[in-house]
Every structure is written in structure tokens, then in C-alpha cells.
Design an enzyme around this catalytic site. Structure first.
Site, PDB file in Angstrom:
ATOM      1  N   THR A   1      99.961  31.083   6.908  1.00  0.00           N
ATOM      2  CA  THR A   1     100.613  31.620   5.711  1.00  0.00           C
ATOM      3  C   THR A   1     101.235  32.978   5.997  1.00  0.00           C
ATOM      4  O   THR A   1     100.648  33.798   6.688  1.00  0.00           O
ATOM      5  CB  THR A   1      99.582  31.774   4.569  1.00  0.00           C
ATOM      6  OG1 THR A   1      99.178  30.498   4.148  1.00  0.00           O
ATOM      7  CG2 THR A   1     100.183  32.521   3.379  1.00  0.00           C
ATOM      8  N   GLU A  88     100.451  32.617  16.707  1.00  0.00           N
ATOM      9  CA  GLU A  88      99.236  32.114  17.361  1.00  0.00           C
ATOM     10  C   GLU A  88      99.545  31.671  18.793  1.00  0.00           C
ATOM     11  O   GLU A  88     100.374  30.777  19.008  1.00  0.00           O
ATOM     12  CB  GLU A  88      98.655  30.957  16.542  1.00  0.00           C
ATOM     13  CG  GLU A  88      97.978  31.471  15.267  1.00  0.00           C
ATOM     14  CD  GLU A  88      97.655  30.382  14.272  1.00  0.00           C
ATOM     15  OE1 GLU A  88      98.184  29.258  14.413  1.00  0.00           O
ATOM     16  OE2 GLU A  88      96.889  30.663  13.327  1.00  0.00           O
ATOM     17  N   ASN A 217      94.255  26.112  16.530  1.00  0.00           N
ATOM     18  CA  ASN A 217      94.437  25.252  15.357  1.00  0.00           C
ATOM     19  C   ASN A 217      93.664  23.939  15.400  1.00  0.00           C
ATOM     20  O   ASN A 217      93.648  23.203  14.411  1.00  0.00           O
ATOM     21  CB  ASN A 217      95.927  24.978  15.138  1.00  0.00           C
ATOM     22  CG  ASN A 217      96.595  26.202  14.562  1.00  0.00           C
ATOM     23  OD1 ASN A 217      96.385  26.542  13.407  1.00  0.00           O
ATOM     24  ND2 ASN A 217      97.363  26.900  15.378  1.00  0.00           N
ATOM     25  N   SER A 222      86.799  24.673  10.432  1.00  0.00           N
ATOM     26  CA  SER A 222      85.384  24.852  10.709  1.00  0.00           C
ATOM     27  C   SER A 222      85.127  26.206  11.377  1.00  0.00           C
ATOM     28  O   SER A 222      84.013  26.581  11.594  1.00  0.00           O
ATOM     29  CB  SER A 222      84.866  23.719  11.565  1.00  0.00           C
ATOM     30  OG  SER A 222      85.688  23.564  12.693  1.00  0.00           O
TER      31      SER A 222
END
Lengths: 222, 201
Positions: A1, A88, A217, A222
Site C-alpha cells: 500500500t 521490496e 511476499n 503470517s
């Protein structure tokens, strides 16, 4: 986001703030891609509390309005580019500049398509000057392109000479050593000239796609 | 090698000082939503009601805070605060998600003493499809507003850290500009590292 906040003490009217924000976001945050996915939460908000004083700036303020709009745009671009730099797993920061498209929207569409191509992005990670993948992405962008006048170059960020990959639709004899040198830099610019009669121009900022992206990712929830 | 790369980015892109706009108090707190006591709730508060504008995702599944904030801005209200939680996106959470976002707005407004109309917009970022842990977030709002807000560079960095998810460094810049003899200051925060290809309107 993506979330972003621009706050100022300038006395900007509500209507002007909305139009300045839209103009600047269309040229900054809406021109970045890390992985091609759009979030459910993306928001850029701006506040102007007028605490610095001075006359109110509204859409009729002429030069003052244009100046603060352009300052906001440059500012938003700097902030947006930080997001790409922190993509990322990213190891590269890549500027895609498209020129001579029929319109700004066409230029933006081509730049976005190249920026989102997984094969272009993995080639960048692998430091492979794979211009064929760039051409391929241009070709399926669904905008008018003059294939016989299309040019693609790598622009090194150290100010040295650019590396022409495609000139007027003809592939060039690439100096692979030079290409590797350019791709060693963290920053890279890819220039694309679509060769149409239009003067549409746009920049997009993206990063490479690495193994680390998958690691991050693969288990985000989790 | 990976640690060294992260460390390089932090030192390269995070400013050690800044000049910030007048009339804003900012900061963050750890609510426990994110692991290891990481900062996960930030507020940007204007000392006087400010004009506000925003652009939002065009994704058809708009998260609850997006819907709530858009509605508040559409009412034309002046805005006192922006509250942002990280760790949970409050997205695809149905009617309860909307209630939670409204509750956060109401709690911030009540804490700062603005109760007539909604004057806070809210945002969330993190995992999709999970409800907000309101039991952790709500009690920290008064603490954040009354004890953790400031105008120093450190407060701005802290605020930027509180909105991070997989980001490796807080994104913060500030700049002064001169327009017709008046000096204005802009500060900006952003976050984002993945799920990034926005098209906001």
C-alpha cells in the site's frame, strides 16, 4: 500500500489544494511502480493550515498558484521516488522516460507498461541489457508507435555517454562491457523515443524484481 | 550483504535534520498490533483546522478508512488530524470495518476536543482481510495525542516510522519555498514498499 502526506503552512484554499494535489500526484505517485499491484488503501492527503500567513493562494492567484503547484509536484516526485528506492527487494532505481508519443497519456502508458514488465524488471536485476524485452513491452502497450523511428537508449547516471540500443528501429552492435558498466550503477535511466509526430512525454519510476521480493511476499500474512 | 544494503539505504535517504511547517504536532506510538513493540499508530495534528484534500485508490474494493475519509472530505469539513495505523489494512472487513474506522475518527476528535463535525481522516495499511484490533488501538489514542506529539525532527521521523510496513526506512522530506516574498514550508511523509502501482483519483 502507498500512503503519503503533504502538509504545509501555506494559506492554500481548499479548491486550490485539491487541484494542486491532483496535478502533482498525476506526475509523481501515479507514475511509480514496484510490482504492478494496486492496493485497496492507496491514499495521498494534503493539509494546508495557513499558519505561515500571507495572502490566500487560490486557483485565480496566477503566478503564485503555478509556483506552489510546481513546488508541490517536485516535492511529491521526491517522496514518490523514495518509495521506489525502498521497493521490496529492490536493488535498482530506474527512470523510464518516454518521448515523442502522440500524447502525454500515450507516453505514460508506454512507460508504465515497461515499468510493470516482469521480464524487463528481472533483466534489470540480472544486469542484462535485454533491450528486446523493452521493445516487446512497448509493442503491446496499445499506443501508436512508429517502429521505424523508435529509439531506445540506456542513460548512465554518471554523466558519461549514453548507450544506444535501438536507433530508428535498427538494433545496434552493443558493447556488452559498457552495458555491464552502466547496469552496475544503482540508478539507471532508459530513454524511449516513439518517433511519432506528437510531443507527448512522460517519466515513470520503477525498480528491479529480485529473489528477495518473493521471499518477502511468500508469507506476508503470517 | 542484505543488512549492509538496508543500512546504506537508511543512512542515505533518512534525513538527520529538517525544517518543518508551522502549526503541526506529530508522533507515533506502539499499540501492540505490530510485533516487537514497533511503532504502529501515527498522528499528524494541525493546531488549527486546516484545508484538506486527498486522492484515493481506484481499486473497486476500497478499504474502510478510504471510504470513511472520502466521505468526511466530501462534506467539506476542515481537518484537524490525520490518524494512521499500520500492521492491519482494515480492508475487505465489511460493515464492522467501517464502524471501526468511524470509531477511530470519533475517538481522535473527542480527544482533541473537536466534537461538532468529523475533523479527522483515517488511514490504515498492512494485512488485508483482518479486523482491526480495536482493543489495542483505541486506548493508545489519548496517550499518543496527549503525550507523544511534538514538532521536533525526531517527532517527524517517529511519525514516519509509525506508518511503515515492509519499508526498510522511514520516508520523510521537508523544504522551505519562497513565493512572492512569503516563506512557506512543506513536509512530506510516505510509506510503501510492495503492492505499489497506484492510480489514485
Amino acid at each position: 500500500t502507498l500512503l503519503g502526506f503533504l502538509v504545509t503552512d501555506a494559506p492554500i484554499s481548499s479548491g486550490a489544494l485539491q487541484s494542486i494535489l491532483k496535478y502533482s500526484v498525476d506526475r509523481s505517485f501515479n507514475c511509480i511502480s514496484v510490482d504492478g499491484d494496486m492496493s485497496t488503501n492507496d491514499t495521498i492527503a494534503a493539509l494546508a493550515n495557513g499558519e505561515a500567513g500571507g495572502p490566500e493562494i487560490n486557483e485565480s492567484s496566477g503566478e503564485s498558484y503555478n509556483k506552489i503547484r510546481d513546488e508541490f509536484t517536485q516535492f511529491a516526485q521526491s517522496l514518490a521516488q523514495l518509495v521506489v528506492r525502498d521497493g521490496e527487494g529492490a536493488t535498482k532505481f530506474v527512470t523510464i522516460k518516454v518521448q515523442n508519443a502522440e500524447s502525454f497519456k500515450d507516453a505514460q502508458k508506454v512507460a508504465k507498461t515497461i515499468s510493470n514488465s516482469p521480464l524487463v524488471k528481472t533483466a534489470l536485476y540480472g544486469k542484462d541489457a535485454n533491450w528486446g524485452r523493452i521493445l516487446c513491452a512497448i509493442g503491446y502497450s496499445d499506443v501508436p508507435v512508429n517502429t521505424e523511428k523508435t529509439n531506445v537508449s540506456f542513460i548512465p547516471t554518471d554523466g558519461s555517454a549514453d548507450l544506444k540500443l535501438l536507433v530508428n528501429g535498427e538494433p545496434q552492435q552493443i558493447d556488452e562491457t559498457r552495458a555491464s558498466e552502466i547496469l552496475e550503477f544503482e540508478d539507471l535511466e532508459i530513454h524511449v523515443d516513439l518517433g511519432t509526430n506528437g510531443d507527448g512525454e512522460a517519466s515513470f519510476w520503477t525498480c528491479d524484481l529480485s529473489h528477495e521480493y518473493v521471499t518477502i511476499n511468500g508469507d506476508y500474512r503470517s | 550483504s542484505s543488512f549492509s544494503q538496508l543500512s546504506n539505504k537508511y543512512s542515505k535517504y533518512v534525513p538527520t535534520e529538517g525544517i518543518y511547517p508551522k502549526g503541526y504536532l506529530v508522533g507515533s506510538v506502539s499499540t501492540g498490533v505490530k510485533k516487537n513493540n514497533q511503532l504502529d499508530l501515527s498522528i499528524i495534528k494541525s493546531i488549527n483546522p486546516a484545508n484538506a484534500a486527498a486522492v484515493f485508490t481506484t481499486n473497486k474494493f476500497k478499504a474502510a478508512p478510504v471510504q470513511v475519509s472520502k466521505k468526511i472530505l466530501d462534506q467539506g469539513n476542515k481537518i484537524n488530524s490525520i490518524v494512521i495505523n499500520s500492521g492491519c489494512a482494515n480492508a475487505v472487513t465489511g460493515a464492522n470495518g467501517l464502524k471501526d474506522a468511524q470509531e477511530i475518527v470519533k475517538t481522535v476528535d473527542q480527544t482533541i476536543g473537536s466534537t461538532d463535525v468529523a475533523s479527522t481522516i483515517c488511514m490504515s495499511t498492512g494485512v488485508i482481510g483482518q479486523p482491526l484490533q480495536m482493543n489495542k488501538i483505541l486506548p493508545q489514542i489519548p496517550k499518543l495525542i496527549n503525550e507523544n506529539l511534538g514538532e521536533s525532527h525526531e517527532s517527524w521521523v517517529s511519525c514516519a516510522k509509525g506508518i511503515m510496513t515492509t519499508d526498510t526506512f522511514p520516508k520523510l522530506i521537508s523544504r522551505s519555498i519562497n513565493i512572492n516574498g512569503n516563506t512557506y514550508t512543506i513536509a512530506g511523509l510516505s510509506k510503501g514498499a510492495g503492492m505499489i502501482c497506484p492510480n489514485m483519483a
